[in-house]
Design a protein around this motif. Structure first.
Motif, PDB file in Angstrom:
ATOM      1  N   PHE A  43       0.855  -1.189   0.000  1.00 18.91           N
ATOM      2  CA  PHE A  43       0.000   0.000   0.000  1.00 18.91           C
ATOM      3  C   PHE A  43       0.887   1.234   0.000  1.00 18.91           C
ATOM      4  N   LEU A  44       0.480   2.257  -0.723  1.00 23.88           N
ATOM      5  CA  LEU A  44       1.186   3.535  -0.715  1.00 23.88           C
ATOM      6  C   LEU A  44       0.212   4.641  -0.324  1.00 23.88           C
ATOM      7  N   GLU A  66       5.563   7.497   2.111  1.00 25.32           N
ATOM      8  CA  GLU A  66       5.623   6.236   2.872  1.00 25.32           C
ATOM      9  C   GLU A  66       4.844   5.138   2.165  1.00 25.32           C
ATOM     10  N   GLN A  67       5.181   3.913   2.511  1.00 28.31           N
ATOM     11  CA  GLN A  67       4.432   2.753   2.017  1.00 28.31           C
ATOM     12  C   GLN A  67       4.478   1.635   3.050  1.00 28.31           C
ATOM     13  N   GLY A 305      -4.049  -0.105  -8.073  1.00 34.01           N
ATOM     14  CA  GLY A 305      -3.089  -0.052  -9.171  1.00 34.01           C
ATOM     15  C   GLY A 305      -2.037   1.034  -9.019  1.00 34.01           C
ATOM     16  N   PHE A 306      -0.775   0.614  -9.016  1.00 34.34           N
ATOM     17  CA  PHE A 306       0.346   1.547  -8.873  1.00 34.34           C
ATOM     18  C   PHE A 306       0.351   2.596  -9.995  1.00 34.34           C
ATOM     19  N   GLU A 307      -0.139   2.200 -11.168  1.00 32.99           N
ATOM     20  CA  GLU A 307      -0.144   3.129 -12.305  1.00 32.99           C
ATOM     21  C   GLU A 307      -1.061   4.333 -12.055  1.00 32.99           C
ATOM     22  N   THR A 325      -6.684   8.678   1.616  1.00 37.22           N
ATOM     23  CA  THR A 325      -6.421   8.177   0.262  1.00 37.22           C
ATOM     24  C   THR A 325      -5.256   7.186   0.301  1.00 37.22           C
ATOM     25  N   ILE A 326      -5.518   5.988  -0.202  1.00 37.79           N
ATOM     26  CA  ILE A 326      -4.542   4.896  -0.222  1.00 37.79           C
ATOM     27  C   ILE A 326      -4.488   4.325  -1.630  1.00 37.79           C
ATOM     28  N   VAL A 327      -3.291   3.948  -2.073  1.00 36.93           N
ATOM     29  CA  VAL A 327      -3.151   3.216  -3.338  1.00 36.93           C
ATOM     30  C   VAL A 327      -2.722   1.803  -3.010  1.00 36.93           C
ATOM     31  N   LYS A 328      -3.521   0.846  -3.493  1.00 42.93           N
ATOM     32  CA  LYS A 328      -3.216  -0.574  -3.294  1.00 42.93           C
ATOM     33  C   LYS A 328      -2.526  -1.094  -4.541  1.00 42.93           C
TER      34      LYS A 328
END
Length: 329
Positions: A43-44, A66-67, A305-307, A325-328
């Motif tokens: 997660f980022l 951070e991640q 999605g990292f993209e 807000t989180i990016v998985k």
């Protein structure tokens, strides 16, 4: 060989960030040396501070942040394969670390809580709320607390900690859905600052006697309206100024000095990294306990999605998110 995808700052921001400010690159990582570990992002996080911090980067540098990551290869006995850590690795899918800046997710982390909470209510935003409210504002039971951007990652925790401590809480947010969420969290008064006819009148009605503590995430004109309504010896914690980050125009003048002088107000800016060691660990334990007990509720706005890192970042700055807000990956 491991290939890492990285989002870099292609061009410095001018006003609102756009897709053209970012570039996705692939880099080949070298073999591990003794004492190093290979991390894979799970997660980022994207946070408002990145809009300002990016000004210090050179064009071509990787975006910071951070991640939550898992150790997938290790030459460090303290961090065996499978260990889950918090890492300041930036916007990258894979990274190599000597372990010095890594923080292990506690072994006793409950299965019922998502690991991504270590980037939210039980992480940097939660700590920001905790120390800003309790240390900078010194909020106590019976006092009135005002927080803006109240449905965001920091603001929503500020309001809930204030309720735990016995305060009256007034929250401002930017949509009716967010206002409904704040009422569900137990805020005493919540309003949509975009649709009220008069911010000044709305604040007076919410707390006719004024405000003891103002936790400011927004800055700009909003603060200029709030500060004349502070009680004598009121405290203002300046956490952020998201209303000004993308502005290309001159900033509005600040609040009237005579109000600050005669009301004897204390305004203090702060960065959460000030609190380290035992006090930080104590705060994290308390936040985790409150979340586990349901005293702090959390909302995550997850992008898959990292993209999609830049899109998540730009959306967060526009207020698309409810909660963290989180990016998985």
């Amino acid at each position: 060989m491991v290939h890492a995808k990285r989002w870099t700052l292609k061009k410095h921001f001018e006003g609102n960030p756009t897709s053209s400010n970012f570039e996705l690159k692939t880099v080949e990582l070298p073999p591990l040396k003794n004492g190093e570990v290979l991390l894979e992002a799970l997660f980022l996080t994207v946070d408002p501070y990145m809009r300002l911090a990016a000004n210090k980067l050179k064009e071509g540098d990787m975006m910071m942040g951070e991640q939550v990551a898992r150790v997938v290869e290790s030459k460090n006995s303290a961090l065996p394969t499978g260990t889950v850590v918090l890492a300041p690795s930036g916007w990258t899918t894979h990274s190599i670390s000597d372990g010095k800046q890594l923080e292990k997710v506690p072994a006793e982390w409950p299965d019922t809580l998502p690991l991504s909470l270590t980037l939210g209510a039980v992480g940097m935003p939660g700590l920001t709320a905790y120390f800003g409210l309790l240390e900078i504002c010194g909020a106590k039971g019976g006092q009135t607390v005002l927080v803006n951007a109240a449905a965001g990652a920091v603001g929503s925790v500020v309001g809930q900690i204030a309720k735990i401590k016995g305060c009256k809480v007034v929250g401002a947010a930017g949509s009716d859905d967010k206002v409904a969420y704040l009422k569900k969290l137990g805020f005493d008064v919540a309003f949509n600052y975009k649709t009220v006819k008069s911010l000044e009148e709305t604040l007076k009605k919410a707390s006719p006697d004024g405000y003891d503590c103002y936790f400011d995430n927004v800055g700009g004109e909003f603060s200029n309206v709030v500060i004349p309504q502070m009680k004598k010896f009121g405290r203002i914690a300046i956490c952020g100024a998201i209303s000004t980050y993308n502005s290309t125009r001159p900033l509005p003048p600040g609040p009237p000095p005579e109000v600050i002088i005669y009301q004897q107000l204390r305004m203090e800016g702060f960065i959460v990294s000030r609190w380290q060691g035992d006090v930080r660990q104590k705060a994290l334990k308390e936040l985790q306990k409150w979340v586990s007990e349901g005293k702090i509720q959390y909302q995550e706005f997850v992008t898959e999605g990292f993209e999609n890192m830049p899109a998540a970042f730009m959306g967060m700055l526009k207020g698309d998110n409810l909660g963290k807000t989180i990016v998985k990956v």
